[in-house]
Design an enzyme around this catalytic site. Structure first.
Site, PDB file in Angstrom:
ATOM      1  CG  HIS A 157       4.458 -47.689   8.183  1.00 61.52           C
ATOM      2  ND1 HIS A 157       4.591 -48.143   6.892  1.00 61.52           N
ATOM      3  CD2 HIS A 157       5.536 -48.182   8.850  1.00 61.52           C
ATOM      4  CE1 HIS A 157       5.675 -48.903   6.791  1.00 61.52           C
ATOM      5  NE2 HIS A 157       6.264 -48.937   7.969  1.00 61.52           N
ATOM      6  CG  ASP A 365      -4.391 -43.024   4.870  1.00 61.87           C
ATOM      7  OD1 ASP A 365      -3.633 -43.735   5.538  1.00 61.87           O
ATOM      8  OD2 ASP A 365      -5.280 -43.476   4.114  1.00 61.87           O
TER       9      ASP A 365
END
Ligand code: GDG
Length: 460
Positions: A157, A365
């Site tokens: 992720h 991110d």
């Protein structure tokens, strides 16, 4: 149809109303085949022994939730230590914040072995196993060592940094070798995938078999990019439910005269919060028409509170907010509202919808779901503008956002000003494209794409 087994550090009960997009999406898949969700219970067993942990199995509809407790020492070494003091900072390119404590790796291995041991007791021969995130990189290798032959996929992720950054981790070779025990390894973006491909070729002499298949360590692994999305329909429904509408009306009433800017994230150094506050400060200096008008609401929900780096960050942010409010604030206007609290999920869409501009400016991110949630919550007739960091994985898809370099304070301030002044037609046109994008590549698309690729990835 084969049963799906999801493994992640934390397990969410997909039948709970508050479950987020990922829990809903995985829950759907688990329900479809009748599935198993396995992970840490969240409990720290007092007096427990390292590498040991009781297994709890409960049924939620046709989904079995199986969780394991951890002892204090394992939680400290595996979760706070190796996962969040080594892998999280380094994978977010923050070598300066990494703590390579020699004791962490032992606990990380121990917990992965414990998970593998307990999971083995629950597996059926035709199961398809999907492992999530950096806490569990070596899980498949441990399962294979115990005789597991089922198909196993892994999804990361968070970003995968380039080889010179990754190589700073003392166990980098071991970690990357462990990925070859999977049949499929998925990343958020093409950039992450490229980093993987370059690493395995340069450091492990992997052979590139084409179409992102690599051979090394006498194993073949399929890799791919699978950008995660949100459940747009679920989020749209939340937006039109009472809690969100109440929140919207309340905020509209309170801030009707102001231009509202919004930031929402877990309090984390990857999210670029100090840089964002400085950009907002620069906006007020450079464009004084925003004085007495622009108000930034920054929600920084508590996260990993027992870690020192997070306490330092909180102090820095409180100091910055105090300084900016002190310098620019008036009796009837405070430039920044800083909230170190969790906002109820049902209320979030109302907050997103009332904001004219969302500031989503992480320094790094994996994807960033807040950016997508903001788009989903907008009124298409009068949408807000997304200011998005080029270093969020989402930037590769959301090209109609105003992309910024969060390290460039002045450039970010200029982009915020442009967002505040953007004419309605341009806002509508950009929002329409963004909405199309998050709708086409939503979380169901992501899940199906990954599971299809896992089904097709033959192991040799
Ligand atoms: C990791 C990767 C990747 C935030 N504050 C509150 C709240 N949130 C919710 C948001 C959103 C979720 O948390 C955050 O998701 P992000 O994707 O933005 O970031 P991470 O938590 O770091 O997630 C990331 C993601 O995994 C999925 O693969 O995109 O790159 O780092 O859903 O809404 N929710 C509530 N109150 C808050 O105050 N209820």
């Amino acid at each position: 149809m084969a049963r799906l087994v999801v493994v992640s550090n934390r397990v969410a009960d997909p039948s709970q109303a508050v479950a987020g997009g990922l829990a809903v999406a995985l829950g759907d898949a688990l329900h479809a085949t009748g599935g198993l969700w396995f992970g840490w219970s969240g409990a720290i067993a007092e007096g427990g022994a390292p590498g040991e942990g009781a297994l709890h199995v409960q049924q939620a509809g046709n989904v079995t939730l199986a969780t394991v407790d951890l002892c204090e020492q394992d939680h400290a070494g595996y979760y706070l230590g190796y996962s969040n003091s080594v892998l999280w900072p380094v994978f977010h390119y923050r070598l300066d914040l990494a703590r390579f404590d020699a004791g962490y790796i032992g606990a990380y291995r121990r917990v992965n072995q414990l998970f593998a041991r307990q999971l083995m007791t629950q597996l059926l021969p035709d199961d398809i196993i999907w492992v999530h995130d950096y806490h569990l990189i070596p899980l498949a290798a441990e399962l294979r060592a115990m005789g597991c032959t089922q198909r196993i996929g892994f999804f990361l992720h968070i970003p995968l940094p380039p080889q010179p950054v990754l190589a700073a981790i003392p166990q980098h070779e071991w970690l990357m070798r462990a990925l070859f025990a999977y049949d499929l390894v998925g990343f958020q973006t093409e950039a992450d995938l490229l980093h993987f491909s370059r690493y395995v070729q340069a450091e492990a002499g992997a052979e590139d078999l084409g179409q992102h298949r690599f051979r090394a360590f006498s194993r073949t692994v399929q890799a791919g990019a699978f950008p995660i999305g949100i459940d747009v329909d679920e989020f749209a429904a939340l937006t039109h439910a009472k809690s969100a509408i109440d929140m919207y009306k309340h905020m509209k009433h309170e801030y009707g005269r102001r231009k509202l800017l919004l930031g929402v994230e877990r309090l984390d150094y990857s999210k670029g919060l100090p840089q964002r506050l400085r950009a907002f400060q620069a906006l007020l200096k450079k464009y004084p028409e925003n004085l007495r008008s622009a108000t930034l609401i920054q929600v920084a929900s508590p996260s990993r509170e027992d870690m020192g780096t997070y306490t330092d960050l909180l102090q820095e942010l409180e100091g910055l907010c105090g300084a900016i409010n002190g310098d620019f604030g008036e009796l009837d206007w405070m430039p920044i509202r800083f909230m170190h609290r969790n906002v109820a999920r049902e209320c979030l869409p109302g907050l997103y919808r009332v904001a004219r501009v969302a500031l989503v400016t992480p320094l790094r991110d994996g994807m960033n779901l807040v950016a997508k949630e903001f788009i989903a919550a907008q009124d298409p007739a009068d949408p807000g503008v997304l200011v998005l960091s080029r270093f969020a994985g989402a930037a590769a898809q959301l090209k109609e956002a105003l992309l910024v370099n969060p390290y460039d304070t002045d450039g970010t301030a200029d982009a915020i000003q442009r967002a505040l002044q953007m004419p309605l037609q341009e806002r509508q046109a950009r929002h329409q494209k963004l909405l199309e994008n998050i709708r086409t590549q939503d979380v169901h698309w992501w899940r199906k794409k990954f599971l299809q690729a896992l089904g097709e990835a033959g192991r040799t």
